[in-house]
Design a protein around this motif. Sequence first.
Motif, short mmCIF file in Angstrom:
data_model
loop_
_atom_site.label_atom_id
_atom_site.label_comp_id
_atom_site.label_asym_id
_atom_site.label_seq_id
_atom_site.Cartn_x
_atom_site.Cartn_y
_atom_site.Cartn_z
N ALA A 98 28.64 75.49 -20.17
CA ALA A 98 27.57 75.35 -21.14
C ALA A 98 27.88 76.15 -22.40
O ALA A 98 28.40 77.27 -22.33
CB ALA A 98 26.26 75.82 -20.53
N SER A 99 27.59 75.56 -23.57
CA SER A 99 27.79 76.26 -24.84
C SER A 99 26.72 77.34 -25.02
O SER A 99 25.62 77.24 -24.47
CB SER A 99 27.73 75.27 -26.00
N GLU A 100 27.07 78.37 -25.79
CA GLU A 100 26.12 79.42 -26.12
C GLU A 100 25.68 79.23 -27.57
O GLU A 100 26.50 79.01 -28.46
CB GLU A 100 26.76 80.80 -25.94
N PHE A 101 24.37 79.30 -27.80
CA PHE A 101 23.81 79.08 -29.13
C PHE A 101 23.12 80.35 -29.63
O PHE A 101 22.39 81.00 -28.88
CB PHE A 101 22.79 77.94 -29.10
N SER A 102 23.35 80.67 -30.91
CA SER A 102 22.64 81.76 -31.56
C SER A 102 22.07 81.25 -32.87
O SER A 102 22.74 80.49 -33.59
CB SER A 102 23.58 82.94 -31.83
N SER A 142 15.62 76.80 -42.40
CA SER A 142 15.26 76.38 -43.75
C SER A 142 14.91 74.91 -43.78
O SER A 142 15.74 74.05 -43.45
CB SER A 142 16.44 76.64 -44.71
N ASN A 143 13.66 74.60 -44.16
CA ASN A 143 13.23 73.21 -44.39
C ASN A 143 13.60 72.28 -43.24
O ASN A 143 14.20 71.22 -43.44
CB ASN A 143 13.83 72.69 -45.69
N GLY A 144 13.23 72.66 -42.02
CA GLY A 144 13.49 71.80 -40.88
C GLY A 144 14.93 71.81 -40.40
O GLY A 144 15.31 71.01 -39.55
N LYS A 145 15.73 72.71 -40.93
CA LYS A 145 17.12 72.83 -40.50
C LYS A 145 17.34 74.21 -39.86
O LYS A 145 16.62 75.16 -40.15
CB LYS A 145 18.08 72.65 -41.68
N ALA A 146 18.34 74.29 -39.01
CA ALA A 146 18.66 75.54 -38.34
C ALA A 146 20.15 75.84 -38.51
O ALA A 146 20.99 74.96 -38.31
CB ALA A 146 18.32 75.46 -36.85
N MET A 147 20.46 77.07 -38.91
CA MET A 147 21.86 77.50 -38.97
C MET A 147 22.20 78.16 -37.65
O MET A 147 21.60 79.16 -37.27
CB MET A 147 22.09 78.46 -40.14
N LEU A 148 23.14 77.56 -36.93
CA LEU A 148 23.46 78.00 -35.58
C LEU A 148 24.91 78.45 -35.47
O LEU A 148 25.80 77.92 -36.14
CB LEU A 148 23.23 76.86 -34.58
N VAL A 149 25.11 79.43 -34.59
CA VAL A 149 26.46 79.81 -34.17
C VAL A 149 26.64 79.24 -32.77
O VAL A 149 25.85 79.52 -31.87
CB VAL A 149 26.63 81.34 -34.14
N VAL A 150 27.67 78.43 -32.59
CA VAL A 150 27.94 77.80 -31.30
C VAL A 150 29.24 78.37 -30.75
O VAL A 150 30.30 78.22 -31.36
CB VAL A 150 28.04 76.27 -31.42
N HIS A 160 18.69 87.42 -32.98
CA HIS A 160 19.48 87.69 -31.77
C HIS A 160 20.96 87.37 -31.96
O HIS A 160 21.75 87.59 -31.05
CB HIS A 160 18.95 86.88 -30.59
N ALA A 161 21.32 86.85 -33.13
CA ALA A 161 22.71 86.43 -33.34
C ALA A 161 23.56 87.62 -33.77
O ALA A 161 23.13 88.47 -34.54
CB ALA A 161 22.78 85.35 -34.42
#
Length: 228
Positions: free
Chosen positions: A36-40, A45-53, A96-97
């Motif tokens: 399973a991938s880990e997401f942070s 912003s405006n319905g968008k999410a900046m994620l670290v995968v 938490h990232a």
Amino acid sequence: MNDKIFNTLSATTIRSVLLFSLASFGNLLSSEGAQASEFSLVALSNGKAMLVVDDKLPKMYAVGSMITATSKLISTNSNSATIEVDGKKQTVFLGHAVLRSEPNKNSSVTLQASENGHFFTEGKINGGSNIRMLVDTGASFVSMSANDARRLGIDYKKGTPSRTSTANGIVPTYLVRLDSIKIGDIELFQVDASVQENDLGICLLGMSFLKRVSMVREGQQMILTKKL
């Protein structure tokens, strides 16, 4: 049962057992390989999410888009994002990232002084188009006009109302948190900013950004380097 029939049955049974064992072993390897991938969550912003995968570089995803082959961003709110992975939902929260720099990445930028001794630079706010900025160590925050904020898609009126002292007296402002500011190779996330409804003339690169970099003045040049 004669020996010929027994040997035939035995060969068939052994073949079936071997095939079952190989299939089971293959499934085990597949399940172990598809960890399973880990997401942070870095920013919203405006319905968008900046994620670290999986410790890769941050990337912006819109609600409804696929993150990996088996995961999808299904919703966001003011401080979290919900991801569906193989039909199961999980929620990740801001703060938490832990961001890691690219190895051997030179996270610095060199600015040249203008004729009047000021330092200007081009930067990207929230991944938008370039905006010209003035380095201003006297400004507590990155500061911009309401017109610039609207052009960059920042809903500044959802920020915290405040006031600031200017050459024209006390003016109302809104304190917001920017998803990101990128100048050259330097990119910082979750940067506090101030939006004024009067015209500033230029965006100010204030201390909410500058305190997170080192600044070295060498003659007519200023070198900004991202702090580790």
